[in-house]
Scaffold this motif. Structure first.
Motif, mmCIF file in Angstrom:
data_model
loop_
_atom_site.group_PDB
_atom_site.id
_atom_site.type_symbol
_atom_site.label_atom_id
_atom_site.label_comp_id
_atom_site.label_asym_id
_atom_site.label_seq_id
_atom_site.Cartn_x
_atom_site.Cartn_y
_atom_site.Cartn_z
ATOM 1 N N SER A 1 -13.963 44.496 82.903
ATOM 2 C CA SER A 1 -15.111 44.298 83.768
ATOM 3 C C SER A 1 -15.362 42.803 83.921
ATOM 4 N N THR A 2 -16.140 42.451 84.921
ATOM 5 C CA THR A 2 -16.430 41.038 85.185
ATOM 6 C C THR A 2 -17.936 40.823 85.271
ATOM 7 N N SER A 3 -18.336 39.595 85.024
ATOM 8 C CA SER A 3 -19.745 39.226 85.132
ATOM 9 C C SER A 3 -19.840 37.806 85.657
ATOM 10 N N LEU A 4 -21.014 37.459 86.147
ATOM 11 C CA LEU A 4 -21.289 36.094 86.614
ATOM 12 C C LEU A 4 -22.352 35.469 85.728
ATOM 13 N N ASP A 5 -22.049 34.294 85.181
ATOM 14 C CA ASP A 5 -23.024 33.500 84.423
ATOM 15 C C ASP A 5 -23.598 34.243 83.212
ATOM 16 N N ARG A 6 -22.861 35.201 82.704
ATOM 17 C CA ARG A 6 -23.342 35.906 81.516
ATOM 18 C C ARG A 6 -23.206 35.038 80.270
ATOM 19 N N ASP A 7 -22.149 34.223 80.208
ATOM 20 C CA ASP A 7 -21.963 33.343 79.044
ATOM 21 C C ASP A 7 -21.205 32.094 79.477
ATOM 22 N N PHE A 8 -21.886 31.256 80.258
ATOM 23 C CA PHE A 8 -21.280 30.038 80.782
ATOM 24 C C PHE A 8 -20.754 29.151 79.660
ATOM 25 N N GLU A 9 -21.550 28.974 78.637
ATOM 26 C CA GLU A 9 -21.151 28.073 77.545
ATOM 27 C C GLU A 9 -19.881 28.557 76.862
ATOM 28 N N GLN A 10 -19.768 29.859 76.636
ATOM 29 C CA GLN A 10 -18.578 30.378 75.980
ATOM 30 C C GLN A 10 -17.339 30.184 76.851
ATOM 31 N N VAL A 11 -17.493 30.312 78.160
ATOM 32 C CA VAL A 11 -16.359 30.083 79.061
ATOM 33 C C VAL A 11 -15.928 28.623 78.996
ATOM 34 N N VAL A 12 -16.888 27.708 79.028
ATOM 35 C CA VAL A 12 -16.547 26.284 78.950
ATOM 36 C C VAL A 12 -15.805 25.986 77.653
ATOM 37 N N HIS A 13 -16.279 26.517 76.556
ATOM 38 C CA HIS A 13 -15.614 26.262 75.278
ATOM 39 C C HIS A 13 -14.259 26.963 75.218
ATOM 40 N N GLY A 14 -14.120 28.111 75.876
ATOM 41 C CA GLY A 14 -12.816 28.756 75.957
ATOM 42 C C GLY A 14 -11.821 27.897 76.713
ATOM 43 N N CYS A 15 -12.296 27.227 77.759
ATOM 44 C CA CYS A 15 -11.428 26.330 78.532
ATOM 45 C C CYS A 15 -11.104 25.053 77.756
ATOM 46 N N ARG A 16 -11.974 24.686 76.855
ATOM 47 C CA ARG A 16 -11.801 23.452 76.082
ATOM 48 C C ARG A 16 -10.876 23.633 74.880
ATOM 49 N N GLU A 17 -10.939 24.815 74.290
ATOM 50 C CA GLU A 17 -10.244 25.042 73.018
ATOM 51 C C GLU A 17 -8.730 24.908 73.160
ATOM 52 N N GLY A 18 -8.152 24.109 72.275
ATOM 53 C CA GLY A 18 -6.703 23.978 72.214
ATOM 54 C C GLY A 18 -6.086 23.108 73.288
ATOM 55 N N ARG A 19 -6.897 22.470 74.144
ATOM 56 C CA ARG A 19 -6.356 21.626 75.209
ATOM 57 C C ARG A 19 -6.025 20.233 74.676
ATOM 58 N N ASP A 20 -4.865 19.744 75.016
ATOM 59 C CA ASP A 20 -4.456 18.399 74.625
ATOM 60 C C ASP A 20 -3.692 17.780 75.804
ATOM 61 N N PRO A 21 -4.214 16.702 76.417
ATOM 62 C CA PRO A 21 -5.383 15.936 75.992
ATOM 63 C C PRO A 21 -6.698 16.657 76.274
ATOM 64 N N GLN A 22 -7.736 16.243 75.554
ATOM 65 C CA GLN A 22 -9.035 16.874 75.639
ATOM 66 C C GLN A 22 -9.888 16.157 76.675
ATOM 67 N N TRP A 23 -9.961 16.719 77.898
ATOM 68 C CA TRP A 23 -10.737 16.049 78.948
ATOM 69 C C TRP A 23 -12.180 16.535 79.002
ATOM 70 N N LEU A 24 -12.468 17.706 78.439
ATOM 71 C CA LEU A 24 -13.843 18.199 78.396
ATOM 72 C C LEU A 24 -14.546 17.582 77.189
ATOM 73 N N THR A 25 -15.066 16.380 77.394
ATOM 74 C CA THR A 25 -15.741 15.658 76.324
ATOM 75 C C THR A 25 -17.096 16.293 76.019
ATOM 76 N N ASP A 26 -17.669 15.911 74.886
ATOM 77 C CA ASP A 26 -18.982 16.445 74.514
ATOM 78 C C ASP A 26 -20.020 16.125 75.585
ATOM 79 N N GLU A 27 -20.008 14.884 76.097
ATOM 80 C CA GLU A 27 -20.987 14.507 77.117
ATOM 81 C C GLU A 27 -20.791 15.316 78.387
ATOM 82 N N LEU A 28 -19.546 15.519 78.777
ATOM 83 C CA LEU A 28 -19.271 16.276 79.983
ATOM 84 C C LEU A 28 -19.709 17.735 79.815
ATOM 85 N N VAL A 29 -19.459 18.302 78.648
ATOM 86 C CA VAL A 29 -19.908 19.674 78.389
ATOM 87 C C VAL A 29 -21.430 19.760 78.474
#
Length: 271
Positions: A113-141
């Motif tokens: 199933s899909t949802s909109l804006d149910r957990d924006f923060e978790q999606v952002v952190h999912g996109c951030r996790e394990g990425r190298d180089p890390q472009w999603l900085t703390d300030e940008l998040v």
């Protein structure tokens, strides 16, 4: 002659480089971030001091000659963040998302199933996790979370029962939604999130999803190269107040038929 502005207001990117940074600015606060998206640029923070130095050494001559903007040059170290506006810009028309036959078949069988804006923060952190180089900085998040709270940034989540298995997030500027990143924990979940976002955005009167970076993956989803001049024109169009994206939870299987129709139909016109 260095071209500089205190803010993104009035910055014209139509004659800047299409294959390199168009500006440098250390400010990735929410107001600056939103203004940059309106101007047609998105950020790529340097992940470390070495990358920051490469930015300066490689591009200081173009900055000095006025070919690259400095935004808020008196605040912070501008070479910490480069800003990009590719020409052409890879965009996905909202009615022309392509899903592979294999994925479409899976969607018909699975219970995602899909949802909109149910957990924006978790999606952002999912996109951030394990990425190298890390472009999603703390300030940008932090800035993205504030833009989400203000209604500018959105996410789509893909769920397998109560488990988040994929998602995508981005920033909406009227008829354009610029996708920053996607992630998947199950094969096809990222592409499913993009298809769902396109479907919801189309209902809200949106025109295109901006894929930002060209790649074989975004081409497989149906992206097409749009001349930057036309992309900037889409951002500048005067339109009625946009409708909100529909936020009701939906079965992902509905996307299989819609994606097949888009893939088999006529090329989609981009206005």
């Amino acid at each position: 002659m260095v071209r500089s502005r205190a803010s993104w207001n009035g910055v014209d990117l139509s004659h800047t480089a299409g294959d390199g940074p168009v500006a440098f600015s250390a400010d990735t606060g929410p107001d600056a971030l939103l203004a940059a998206y309106r101007a047609g640029a998105y950020p790529l923070p340097a992940p470390n001091d070495f990358a920051r130095t490469i930015n300066e050494v490689t591009h200081e001559e173009a900055v000095a000659a006025g070919r690259i903007w400095l935004i808020g040059a008196d605040t912070g170290d501008p070479y910490r963040v480069s800003w990009w506006s590719p020409d052409p810009r890879p965009v996905i028309p909202v009615r022309a998302v392509h899903l592979s036959r294999r994925l479409a078949g899976r969607l018909r069988r699975d219970t995602w199933s899909t949802s909109l804006d149910r957990d924006f923060e978790q999606v952002v952190h999912g996109c951030r996790e394990g990425r190298d180089p890390q472009w999603l900085t703390d300030e940008l998040v932090r800035s993205l979370l504030l833009l989400h709270e203000a209604g500018w940034a959105h996410s789509v989540e893909v769920w397998q029962e109560s488990t988040l298995v994929g998602g995508v997030f981005g920033v909406r500027i009227d008829s354009v939604l610029s996708m920053d990143s996607m992630f998947r924990l199950r094969s096809g979940a990222g592409a499913t999130a993009v298809a769902d976002l396109a479907d919801r955005f189309a209902e809200a009167g949106g025109t295109v999803l901006d894929a930002q970076w060209d790649s074989p993956h975004v081409r497989s989803l149906g992206s097409t190269p749009l001349p930057r001049e036309r992309y900037l024109g889409l951002l500048a169009e005067q339109r009625p107040a946009p409708a909100p994206l529909p936020a009701d939870p939906r079965p992902a299987r509905r996307l299989a038929a819609g994606a097949a129709e888009a893939a088999d139909g006529q090329p989609c016109k981009i206005y």
